[in-house]
Design a protein around this motif. Structure first.
Motif, PDB file in Angstrom:
ATOM      1  N   LEU A 276     -16.234-106.590 -35.165  1.00  0.00           N
ATOM      2  CA  LEU A 276     -14.930-105.719 -35.267  1.00  0.00           C
ATOM      3  C   LEU A 276     -14.418-106.336 -36.583  1.00  0.00           C
ATOM      4  N   LYS A 277     -14.511-107.506 -36.791  1.00  0.00           N
ATOM      5  CA  LYS A 277     -13.654-108.090 -37.950  1.00  0.00           C
ATOM      6  C   LYS A 277     -13.794-107.405 -39.327  1.00  0.00           C
ATOM      7  N   GLY A 278     -15.019-106.816 -39.525  1.00  0.00           N
ATOM      8  CA  GLY A 278     -15.288-106.066 -40.686  1.00  0.00           C
ATOM      9  C   GLY A 278     -14.614-104.640 -40.923  1.00  0.00           C
ATOM     10  N   PHE A 279     -14.075-104.199 -39.644  1.00  0.00           N
ATOM     11  CA  PHE A 279     -13.563-102.783 -39.614  1.00  0.00           C
ATOM     12  C   PHE A 279     -12.016-102.948 -39.190  1.00  0.00           C
ATOM     13  N   LEU A 280     -11.331-104.017 -38.560  1.00  0.00           N
ATOM     14  CA  LEU A 280     -10.106-103.953 -37.726  1.00  0.00           C
ATOM     15  C   LEU A 280      -9.079-105.106 -38.743  1.00  0.00           C
ATOM     16  N   ASN A 281      -7.942-104.808 -38.712  1.00  0.00           N
ATOM     17  CA  ASN A 281      -7.250-105.893 -39.170  1.00  0.00           C
ATOM     18  C   ASN A 281      -6.730-106.866 -38.065  1.00  0.00           C
ATOM     19  N   ALA A 282      -5.961-107.820 -38.382  1.00  0.00           N
ATOM     20  CA  ALA A 282      -5.865-109.089 -37.549  1.00  0.00           C
ATOM     21  C   ALA A 282      -5.229-108.696 -36.506  1.00  0.00           C
ATOM     22  N   ASN A 283      -4.178-107.899 -36.580  1.00  0.00           N
ATOM     23  CA  ASN A 283      -3.308-107.265 -35.465  1.00  0.00           C
ATOM     24  C   ASN A 283      -4.023-106.365 -34.411  1.00  0.00           C
ATOM     25  N   ASP A 284      -5.029-105.744 -34.885  1.00  0.00           N
ATOM     26  CA  ASP A 284      -5.881-104.990 -33.995  1.00  0.00           C
ATOM     27  C   ASP A 284      -7.060-105.974 -33.100  1.00  0.00           C
ATOM     28  N   LEU A 285      -7.439-107.023 -33.960  1.00  0.00           N
ATOM     29  CA  LEU A 285      -8.372-107.935 -33.341  1.00  0.00           C
ATOM     30  C   LEU A 285      -7.716-108.687 -32.216  1.00  0.00           C
ATOM     31  N   TRP A 286      -6.352-108.995 -32.551  1.00  0.00           N
ATOM     32  CA  TRP A 286      -5.876-109.646 -31.355  1.00  0.00           C
ATOM     33  C   TRP A 286      -5.548-108.797 -30.404  1.00  0.00           C
ATOM     34  N   ASN A 287      -5.256-107.625 -30.276  1.00  0.00           N
ATOM     35  CA  ASN A 287      -5.359-106.697 -29.174  1.00  0.00           C
ATOM     36  C   ASN A 287      -6.638-106.400 -28.423  1.00  0.00           C
ATOM     37  N   VAL A 288      -7.638-106.451 -29.207  1.00  0.00           N
ATOM     38  CA  VAL A 288      -9.155-106.697 -28.675  1.00  0.00           C
ATOM     39  C   VAL A 288      -9.258-108.043 -27.950  1.00  0.00           C
ATOM     40  N   TYR A 289      -8.729-109.089 -28.380  1.00  0.00           N
ATOM     41  CA  TYR A 289      -8.771-110.439 -27.696  1.00  0.00           C
ATOM     42  C   TYR A 289      -8.193-110.273 -26.446  1.00  0.00           C
ATOM     43  N   LYS A 290      -6.812-109.892 -26.597  1.00  0.00           N
ATOM     44  CA  LYS A 290      -5.986-109.872 -25.459  1.00  0.00           C
ATOM     45  C   LYS A 290      -6.585-108.936 -24.129  1.00  0.00           C
ATOM     46  N   CYS A 291      -7.315-107.929 -24.696  1.00  0.00           N
ATOM     47  CA  CYS A 291      -7.856-106.799 -23.640  1.00  0.00           C
ATOM     48  C   CYS A 291      -9.115-107.440 -23.176  1.00  0.00           C
ATOM     49  N   LEU A 292     -10.129-107.765 -23.779  1.00  0.00           N
ATOM     50  CA  LEU A 292     -11.475-108.116 -23.706  1.00  0.00           C
ATOM     51  C   LEU A 292     -11.826-109.629 -23.411  1.00  0.00           C
ATOM     52  N   LEU A 293     -11.130-110.339 -24.051  1.00  0.00           N
ATOM     53  CA  LEU A 293     -11.615-111.837 -23.881  1.00  0.00           C
ATOM     54  C   LEU A 293     -10.580-112.609 -22.862  1.00  0.00           C
ATOM     55  N   LEU A 294      -9.254-112.527 -23.211  1.00  0.00           N
ATOM     56  CA  LEU A 294      -8.212-113.350 -22.660  1.00  0.00           C
ATOM     57  C   LEU A 294      -8.202-113.191 -21.185  1.00  0.00           C
ATOM     58  N   PRO A 295      -8.374-112.051 -20.527  1.00  0.00           N
ATOM     59  CA  PRO A 295      -8.573-111.839 -18.962  1.00  0.00           C
ATOM     60  C   PRO A 295      -9.723-112.924 -18.498  1.00  0.00           C
ATOM     61  N   LEU A 296     -10.607-113.046 -19.174  1.00  0.00           N
ATOM     62  CA  LEU A 296     -11.826-113.927 -18.737  1.00  0.00           C
ATOM     63  C   LEU A 296     -11.195-115.213 -18.270  1.00  0.00           C
ATOM     64  N   LEU A 297     -10.278-116.016 -19.351  1.00  0.00           N
ATOM     65  CA  LEU A 297      -9.646-117.195 -19.177  1.00  0.00           C
ATOM     66  C   LEU A 297      -8.580-117.259 -18.031  1.00  0.00           C
ATOM     67  N   GLU A 298      -7.787-116.129 -17.891  1.00  0.00           N
ATOM     68  CA  GLU A 298      -6.632-116.080 -17.027  1.00  0.00           C
ATOM     69  C   GLU A 298      -6.952-115.472 -15.853  1.00  0.00           C
TER      70      GLU A 298
END
Length: 213
Positions: A122-144
């Protein structure tokens, strides 16, 4: 509602047995006494009799017995058709018989690492802000997920989780980034644990009886 009302009719035989019900999932917590004896067999028979009485079917293939013990003491538990296991997943958390969280977080690490690939694509299509949103929705919940449960876990596991988060940060912002968009998982975990503690102070909270005087 009808199913919930039926589940509500299931009660333990002994006062020191705890039944934890979640929709059609049932966890039975039975103490093991000093000589290795337990009421597990009686509670198992009680549940099987209850299912026949109310017209439900017990899924024996999914029924597991996990024994938590401090030493190699032999535990006298005999349950027909029930597999004894060293680890078992209960509502998304992998429990082990020695209460070591390493097996759970090994699974978390594998899943997290595989999802990091999504960020790279996704880094080739989204800006950093959108990537952070993807991280918070898709990856961070796994750790928390259930993070207050893991307060006090070994530092080596804490460090492993922080390293996983730094890998995501590096993908989103680059290795030399010094932005403050990311907060330490340990800080967030303690904050959530404190929030749970405040809720437990209420006498009506189901965990209130675990608090010391």
């Amino acid at each position: 509602l009808l199913f919930i009302s039926v589940m509500g009719s299931l009660h333990a035989l002994f006062p020191d047995t705890v039944l934890v019900k979640f929709i059609d999932d049932l966890t039975v917590i039975v103490p093991v006494y000093r000589r290795g004896s337990s009421h597990a067999a009686e509670e198992d028979h009680n549940i099987r009799s209850w299912t026949n009485k109310v017209g439900l079917t017990l899924n024996v293939e999914k029924s597991k017995c996990l024994v938590f013990k401090k030493s190699a003491t032999h535990v006298l538990i005999h349950l027909p058709d029930v597999e004894f296991v060293e680890t078992h997943r209960i509502l998304g958390v992998l429990w082990s018989d020695n209460l070591d969280w390493s097996p759970h977080f090994k699974t978390v690490s594998r899943t997290f690492s595989s999802r990091l690939h999504c960020l790279r694509i996704l880094k080739g299509f989204l800006n950093a802000n959108d990537l952070w949103n993807v991280y918070k929705c898709l990856l961070l919940p796994l750790l928390e997920y259930c993070s207050p449960l893991f307060i006090g876990m070994p530092k080596r596991i804490c460090d492993r989780l922080e390293k996983l988060q730094r890998r995501a940060h590096s993908i989103i912002c680059g290795r030399d980034c010094t932005c403050k968009n990311i907060e330490a998982l340990s800080t967030r975990r303690l904050a959530r644990g404190y929030a749970v503690l405040i809720q437990m102070l209420s006498p009506s909270h189901p965990l209130n009886n675990l608090l010391p005087p």
